[in-house]
Scaffold this active site. Structure first.
Site, PDB file in Angstrom:
ATOM      1  N   VAL A  50       2.566   3.869 -15.032  1.00  0.00           N
ATOM      2  CA  VAL A  50       3.819   3.154 -15.309  1.00  0.00           C
ATOM      3  C   VAL A  50       4.805   4.055 -16.046  1.00  0.00           C
ATOM      4  O   VAL A  50       6.016   4.004 -15.808  1.00  0.00           O
ATOM      5  CB  VAL A  50       3.545   1.874 -16.137  1.00  0.00           C
ATOM      6  N   CYS A  51       4.300   4.913 -16.918  1.00  0.00           N
ATOM      7  CA  CYS A  51       5.152   5.727 -17.789  1.00  0.00           C
ATOM      8  C   CYS A  51       6.199   6.555 -17.035  1.00  0.00           C
ATOM      9  O   CYS A  51       7.383   6.522 -17.397  1.00  0.00           O
ATOM     10  CB  CYS A  51       4.305   6.613 -18.690  1.00  0.00           C
ATOM     11  N   PRO A  52       5.838   7.298 -15.979  1.00  0.00           N
ATOM     12  CA  PRO A  52       6.881   8.088 -15.312  1.00  0.00           C
ATOM     13  C   PRO A  52       7.965   7.229 -14.666  1.00  0.00           C
ATOM     14  O   PRO A  52       9.113   7.655 -14.599  1.00  0.00           O
ATOM     15  CB  PRO A  52       6.103   8.900 -14.271  1.00  0.00           C
ATOM     16  N   LEU A  55      10.417   6.676 -17.487  1.00  0.00           N
ATOM     17  CA  LEU A  55      11.178   7.870 -17.866  1.00  0.00           C
ATOM     18  C   LEU A  55      12.234   8.202 -16.818  1.00  0.00           C
ATOM     19  O   LEU A  55      13.361   8.572 -17.159  1.00  0.00           O
ATOM     20  CB  LEU A  55      10.247   9.056 -18.105  1.00  0.00           C
TER      21      LEU A  55
END
Length: 211
Positions: A50-52, A55
């Site tokens: 999920v993080c990318p 970002l």
């Protein structure tokens, strides 16, 4: 404990910029010294799923934040070196190549601990007479909006699986800027260009009557 309405912690943290340089950033002073709002968002780990997406979403909206005199800063407890490797990994390989805002590397967890956004739990081990950490001790998806005086005007924390809606932070910045400029308060679902209200009973009544 929430820090909304209070000054953001005055703590300097290592960071990685888009040029590959390790720098130091104090988010509180970033707001004060540059006379800008700051959006600081925390995510659990580099090289995850999920993080990318988050970002890249903040990067895609970077121009909108810049138009609103707002600095965007990402943060996790990964090291600056891991950030650099992720920044140099192509998007189609799960990387964040193309992200240009700085990433805090809070490896000592001084700032994330002060904000109380770590998922680790301290457990006392009676047999060894020591405190141990249960869990990964990484951060939740916490977001802070900080004004030009270093005061937090929004704080939100999501659990790990829940990605954020970047447009909502743009709306919140617009609403707070409207309050700063006009002294009016913003009702539910307010967006730029809509009517706001005067902060009194008469103002509320007039607004409700017209809607």
């Amino acid at each position: 404990m929430s820090i909304v309405g209070r000054k953001f912690p005055n703590i300097e943290v290592n960071a990685m910029d888009s040029m590959g340089d390790t720098i130091k950033i104090n988010v509180f002073k970033e707001a004060i010294d540059k006379k800008k709002k700051v959006l600081l968002f925390w995510y659990p780990k580099d090289f995850t799923f999920v993080c990318p997406t988050e970002l890249h979403a903040f990067q895609d909206a970077l121009g909108e934040f810049e138009k609103r005199n707002t600095v965007v800063i990402g943060a996790s407890v990964d090291s600056a070196e891991v950030h650099f490797a992720w920044l140099n990994t192509p998007k189609d390989q799960g990387g964040i190549e193309g992200v240009t805002y700085p990433l805090l590397a809070d490896t000592n967890r001084n700032l994330s601990y002060a904000l109380d956004i770590l998922d680790g739990t301290e457990i006392y081990d009676e047999d060894n007479d020591e405190v141990q950490i249960e869990g990964d001790n990484v951060t939740f998806r916490a977001t802070y909006l900080i004004d030009e005086e270093g005061t937090v005007f929004h704080e939100g924390v999501n659990h790990m699986p829940l990605g954020r809606n970047v447009n909502e932070f743009i709306r919140l910045i617009d609403a707070y800027s409207h309050v700063q400029t006009h002294g009016e308060v913003c009702p539910a679902n307010w967006e730029e260009g809509k009517d706001a209200m005067k902060a009194n009973r008469e103002g509320t009544a007039a607004y409700l009557a017209s809607h």
